[in-house]
Design an enzyme around this catalytic site. Structure first.
Site, PDB file in Angstrom:
ATOM      1  N   HIS A 100       0.978  -1.301  -0.059  1.00 27.34           N
ATOM      2  CA  HIS A 100      -0.049  -0.028   0.076  1.00 27.34           C
ATOM      3  C   HIS A 100       0.936   1.053  -0.126  1.00 27.34           C
ATOM      4  CE1 HIS A 100      -1.802  -3.106   2.459  1.00 27.34           C
ATOM      5  NE2 HIS A 100      -2.869  -3.088   1.847  1.00 27.34           N
TER       6      HIS A 100
ATOM      7  N   HIS B  83       1.101   4.778   1.772  1.00 24.61           N
ATOM      8  CA  HIS B  83       0.819   5.341   3.204  1.00 24.61           C
ATOM      9  C   HIS B  83       0.751   6.955   2.908  1.00 24.61           C
ATOM     10  CE1 HIS B  83       0.486   1.807   5.736  1.00 24.61           C
ATOM     11  NE2 HIS B  83       0.679   1.041   4.685  1.00 24.61           N
TER      12      HIS B  83
ATOM     13  N   HIS C   7      -2.915   4.055   5.527  1.00 25.46           N
ATOM     14  CA  HIS C   7      -3.103   4.068   4.007  1.00 25.46           C
ATOM     15  C   HIS C   7      -3.412   5.513   3.533  1.00 25.46           C
ATOM     16  CE1 HIS C   7      -3.898  -0.547   4.059  1.00 25.46           C
ATOM     17  NE2 HIS C   7      -2.789  -0.041   4.748  1.00 25.46           N
TER      18      HIS C   7
ATOM     19  N   HIS D 102     -11.278   0.282   3.048  1.00 27.48           N
ATOM     20  CA  HIS D 102     -10.148  -0.564   2.637  1.00 27.48           C
ATOM     21  C   HIS D 102     -10.805  -1.371   1.286  1.00 27.48           C
ATOM     22  CE1 HIS D 102      -6.403  -2.482   2.092  1.00 27.48           C
ATOM     23  NE2 HIS D 102      -6.912  -3.387   2.142  1.00 27.48           N
TER      24      HIS D 102
ATOM     25  N   HIS E  11      -9.132   2.767  -1.025  1.00 29.70           N
ATOM     26  CA  HIS E  11      -8.166   3.929  -0.713  1.00 29.70           C
ATOM     27  C   HIS E  11      -7.528   4.050  -1.843  1.00 29.70           C
ATOM     28  CE1 HIS E  11      -7.841   2.071   3.882  1.00 29.70           C
ATOM     29  NE2 HIS E  11      -8.869   2.561   3.676  1.00 29.70           N
TER      30      HIS E  11
ATOM     31  N   ASP F 268      -4.294   1.665  -2.069  1.00 31.43           N
ATOM     32  CA  ASP F 268      -4.536   0.321  -1.930  1.00 31.43           C
ATOM     33  C   ASP F 268      -4.075  -0.494  -3.370  1.00 31.43           C
ATOM     34  OD1 ASP F 268      -5.748   0.395   0.768  1.00 31.43           O
ATOM     35  OD2 ASP F 268      -7.844  -0.041  -0.172  1.00 31.43           O
TER      36      ASP F 268
ATOM     37  N   HIS G 287       3.790  -5.219   3.719  1.00 30.67           N
ATOM     38  CA  HIS G 287       3.366  -5.964   4.871  1.00 30.67           C
ATOM     39  C   HIS G 287       3.838  -7.308   4.874  1.00 30.67           C
ATOM     40  CE1 HIS G 287       0.908  -2.355   6.161  1.00 30.67           C
ATOM     41  NE2 HIS G 287       0.721  -2.106   5.061  1.00 30.67           N
TER      42      HIS G 287
ATOM     43  N   ARG H  11       4.577  -3.920   9.104  1.00 27.48           N
ATOM     44  CA  ARG H  11       5.035  -3.349   8.054  1.00 27.48           C
ATOM     45  C   ARG H  11       6.414  -3.849   7.971  1.00 27.48           C
ATOM     46  NH1 ARG H  11       2.759   2.743   9.024  1.00 27.48           N
ATOM     47  NH2 ARG H  11       0.750   2.090   9.632  1.00 27.48           N
TER      48      ARG H  11
END
Length: 151
Positions: free
Chosen positions: A45, A47, A62, A70, A79, A82, A119, A142
Site C-alpha cells: 500500500h 501510506h 493508508h 479499504h 483507498h 490500496d 506488509h 510493516r
C-alpha cells in the site's frame, strides 16, 4: 511522462519499485523487484506520509484522502493507496507488475513523496472478519518501505 522510484528497505529486505505515468488521467504502471520477503502474499500500500524517520511506522495510515473503506485494487470503493498483494516466490523474491487507474503521480491526490509499504501478511481486501479488515486489509506488520521520489 513522469517516473518515480521507491527504494525499499527492511530487515533483510530490499528492492526498487518504479512508478510511471504518461499524463494525468492515464493509468499508472508500477514495476519492480523486492528481495528477502518470506514466500507467499504480502499486502502493498501507499501510506499517507513520506516519512521513514522511525521506520515504516512513521508513514502513517493508508493513503485515503477520499475517506473510503479499504478494498481490492479493482473495487469501486478503495483507498487510493490500496495496491493489493504481491507474491514472493520460493526464492523469497517478489516481481511486481501492476497497472492501476486510481492512483496517480499527478494532481491533488498524487502519491509522489508518500511511502510505499510492504506488509508481512496477505491483504484480505476488506473482506475478512477481523477488526482491521476494513482499514488495513488485516495485512500485518510493516516489514519494508520506501519513499516515492521523482526520478
Amino acid at each position: 511522462m513522469v517516473r518515480a522510484i521507491a527504494v525499499i528497505k527492511g530487515l533483510g529486505i530490499e528492492g526498487n519499485v518504479i512508478f510511471s505515468q504518461e499524463c494525468e488521467g492515464s493509468p499508472i504502471f508500477i514495476n519492480g523487484t523486492v528481495n528477502g520477503l518470506k514466500q507467499g502474499q504480502h499486502g502493498m500500500h501507499v501510506h499517507e506520509f513520506g516519512d521513514t524517520s522511525n521506520g515504516c511506522i512513521s508513514a502513517g495510515e493508508h493513503y485515503n484522502p477520499l475517506h473510503h473503506e479499504h478494498g481490492a485494487p479493482n473495487d469501486s470503493e478503495r483507498h487510493i493507496g490500496d495496491l493489493g498483494n504481491i507474491e514472493a516466490s520460493s526464492n523469497d523474491v517478489a516481481t511486481i507488475s501492476i497497472r492501476d487507474t486510481v492512483m496517480s503521480l499527478f494532481g491533488e491526490f498524487s502519491v509522489m513523496g508518500r511511502t510505499l509499504v510492504i506488509h508481512a501478511d496477505r491483504d484480505d481486501y476488506g473482506r475478512g472478519n477481523f477488526p482491521d479488515s476494513k482499514t488495513t486489509g488485516h495485512s500485518g506488520k510493516r516489514v519494508a518501505c520506501g519513499i516515492i521520489a521523482k526520478i
